[in-house]
Design an enzyme around this catalytic site. Structure first.
Site, short mmCIF file in Angstrom:
data_model
loop_
_atom_site.label_atom_id
_atom_site.label_comp_id
_atom_site.label_asym_id
_atom_site.label_seq_id
_atom_site.Cartn_x
_atom_site.Cartn_y
_atom_site.Cartn_z
CB SER A 67 -0.92 -0.01 1.22
OG SER A 67 -0.19 0.08 2.42
CG HIS B 272 -0.94 -5.54 4.33
ND1 HIS B 272 -0.48 -4.78 5.36
CD2 HIS B 272 -0.43 -4.98 3.20
CE1 HIS B 272 0.28 -3.79 4.89
NE2 HIS B 272 0.31 -3.89 3.59
CD GLU C 299 -0.49 -1.84 8.95
OE1 GLU C 299 0.03 -1.40 9.99
OE2 GLU C 299 -0.01 -1.68 7.81
CD GLU D 214 2.25 -5.03 7.76
OE1 GLU D 214 1.64 -4.63 8.78
OE2 GLU D 214 2.77 -4.27 6.94
CG ASP E 185 -1.98 1.99 8.46
OD1 ASP E 185 -2.72 2.85 7.93
OD2 ASP E 185 -0.93 1.58 7.93
CD GLU F 85 0.43 3.99 9.70
OE1 GLU F 85 0.60 3.32 10.73
OE2 GLU F 85 0.89 3.67 8.60
CG ASP G 279 2.42 5.15 5.76
OD1 ASP G 279 3.46 5.48 5.16
OD2 ASP G 279 1.98 3.98 5.73
CE LYS H 231 5.31 2.18 5.81
NZ LYS H 231 4.07 2.38 4.99
CG HIS I 76 6.90 -3.79 9.30
ND1 HIS I 76 6.31 -5.02 9.37
CD2 HIS I 76 5.88 -2.89 9.51
CE1 HIS I 76 5.02 -4.89 9.59
NE2 HIS I 76 4.73 -3.62 9.69
CE LYS J 206 3.07 0.56 10.25
NZ LYS J 206 1.71 0.77 9.69
P1 PGA Z 1 2.96 -1.30 3.14
O1 PGA Z 1 2.06 -1.22 4.46
O2 PGA Z 1 4.32 -1.69 3.54
O3 PGA Z 1 2.23 -2.33 2.32
O4 PGA Z 1 2.91 0.08 2.54
C1 PGA Z 1 2.51 -0.62 5.65
C2 PGA Z 1 1.73 0.60 6.00
O5 PGA Z 1 0.83 1.06 5.25
O6 PGA Z 1 1.99 1.20 7.04
ZN ZN Z 2 0.43 2.85 6.79
#
Ligand code: PGA
Ligand code: ZN
Length: 432
Positions: free
Chosen positions: A45, A158, A167, A208, A245, A289, A316, A341, A369, A392
């Site tokens: 995502s 996911h 999430e 995840e 999230d 998030e 994010d 990230k 991650h 996370k």
């Molecule tokens: P992604 O998901 O690594 O698939 O982007 C993580 C997130 O959205 O925080």
């Molecule tokens: Zn996110």
């Protein structure tokens, strides 16, 4: 500069990530013969403004997802440019790669190629200096272990659980140490598994490591978590809180949010905000998030105004670890925390800059991650180095998720009495 700190060569390797897709591992060799490696993660995502992940696009290999071109960039232009450079000057190395790339989003060399080198360099420097990576990057003062947010129920892109929200995480806010936080989380995860089993629901896991049961709706996921926390003997809110999230860019556009996957309605921005308000009242939620899509700055601003005193409002996809967008968020008062990230921006130095910008604004940071991961545990050291306060890395399940949590256990042991662990949500996000 001693010859032993000079870069001799770089090698790239195509390896597989936790989804079985190719990704890049980089090995950096010093003139002394010492070497260090790093592996790059990959999201599903992804934010539209993330730095570019270079993929071959050759349908004959891995459905176009091969990274041979990125390896070519590492072993060709990047190796030529960095040969002889001091591996201990991270900022200079990263600046040299940014200049060599010359694009605003690292499209020429690929953020995966650049980040692999940047991370391997940090690791090589820690070997040369004879200190652990968190200390190499963060100095003697780096002793704050992050509060983990563990993703126990997976939806969105996911998993095929039927949940729109991506999430549902548990946050052991009452734990006295990182090791205890991980234990609280693992025990709750086991309790959720037992409940699912008793209800005849599937206990297979998503990308995840969280369970991906076919639940009726998003709300049932929060209820299941509260039941799991209680079944494990913990107090919802005081010992273990919830973080979400939704990853709303995956189901929202133009201020309209489509929750059809879990049989709910299309909601406009105002209705979405009201839904979060009801959930914050009903469940011990401390953080949301990407509650709104990356094109919906207004949604973020309204949520921060309405709910920012009660919860952490975190960006994010909308901020993509990019100081430019983070500064825009600060100017607009659009959130009060940012997800971090490394591969969204592409170098260690720029990621540190992004964190520092947030902290200067008094905002929280959570190192993250990606849904496609490797066993590389770099982010554990990175989170301690920058004093992020939160991290996370998925559920307490699946080796690539646990590699990071287990590394934090090791760091906590190494720090001994100097290790510091605290609940980042006491102030100003105090819950009644
Ligand atoms: P992604 O998901 O690594 O698939 O982007 C993580 C997130 O959205 O925080
Ligand atoms: Zn996110």
């Amino acid at each position: 500069m001693s010859p032993s700190t000079r870069i001799a060569n770089l090698y790239g390797r195509e390896i597989l990530d936790s989804r079985g897709n190719p990704t890049l591992a980089v090995t950096l060799v010093l003139e002394s013969g010492a070497e260090a490696s790093a592996a790059v993660p990959s999201g599903a995502s992804t934010g539209a403004n993330e730095a570019v992940e270079l993929r071959d696009g050759d349908p004959a290999r891995y459905g176009g997802k091969g990274v041979l071109q990125a390896i070519g960039r590492v072993e060709g232009p990047i190796a030529s440019a960095l040969q002889g450079h001091d591996v201990c000057d991270q900022a200079a190395l990263d600046r040299a790669m940014i200049a060599l790339d010359g694009t605003p989003n690292k499209a020429r060399l690929g953020a995966n190629a650049i980040l692999g080198v940047s991370m391997a360099a940090a690791r090589a420097a820690s070997i040369v200096e004879g200190v652990p990576l968190y200390q190499q990057l963060g100095g003697e003062g780096a002793c704050l272990l992050p509060m983990p947010s563990m993703n126990v129920l997976n939806g969105g892109k996911h998993a095929d659980s039927g949940l729109d929200f991506q999430e549902f995480m548990i946050v052991p806010v009452g734990a006295p140490s990182f090791a205890e936080a991980l234990r609280y989380g693992a025990e709750t995860y086991a309790a959720i598994r037992s409940i699912l089993h008793k209800r005849g629901l599937k206990t297979a896991v998503g990308d995840e490591g969280g369970f991906a049961p076919a639940l009726e709706n998003n709300e049932e996921a929060c209820e299941l978590i509260v039941a799991g926390v209680e079944a494990a003997g913990y107090r919802p809110g005081q010992d273990i809180a919830i973080a979400l999230d939704p990853a709303a860019s995956s189901f929202g556009r133009g201020g309209v949010y489509d929750l059809a996957r879990a049989g709910q309605a299309r909601l406009d921005r105002t209705a979405m905000l009201a839904l979060y308000g009801r959930w914050i009242d009903a469940y011990p939620i401390v953080s949301i998030e990407d509650g709104f899509a990356e094109d919906d700055w207004q949604g973020f601003v309204e949520q921060t105004t309405a709910q920012g005193q009660r919860i952490q409002v975190m960006g994010d996809d909308i901020t993509v670890t990019n100081p430019h967008f983070i500064q825009e968020a600060i100017d607009r008062k659009a959130m009060n925390a940012v997800l971090i990230k490394l591969n969204q921006i592409g170098t260690v130095t720029e990621t540190v800059d992004a964190v520092n910008l947030c902290h200067k604004a008094g905002w929280g940071t959570m190192v993250s991650h990606r849904s496609g991961e490797t066993n590389d545990d770099f982010i554990a050291d990175f989170a301690v180095a920058v004093g992020a306060g939160q991290m996370k890395s998925g559920a307490p399940c699946r080796g690539e998720r646990l590699a990071k949590y287990n590394r934090l256990l090791e760091i906590e042991r190494m720090l001994g009495k100097r290790a510091f662990f605290t609940n980042p949500f006491t102030n100003p996000f105090a819950k009644a």
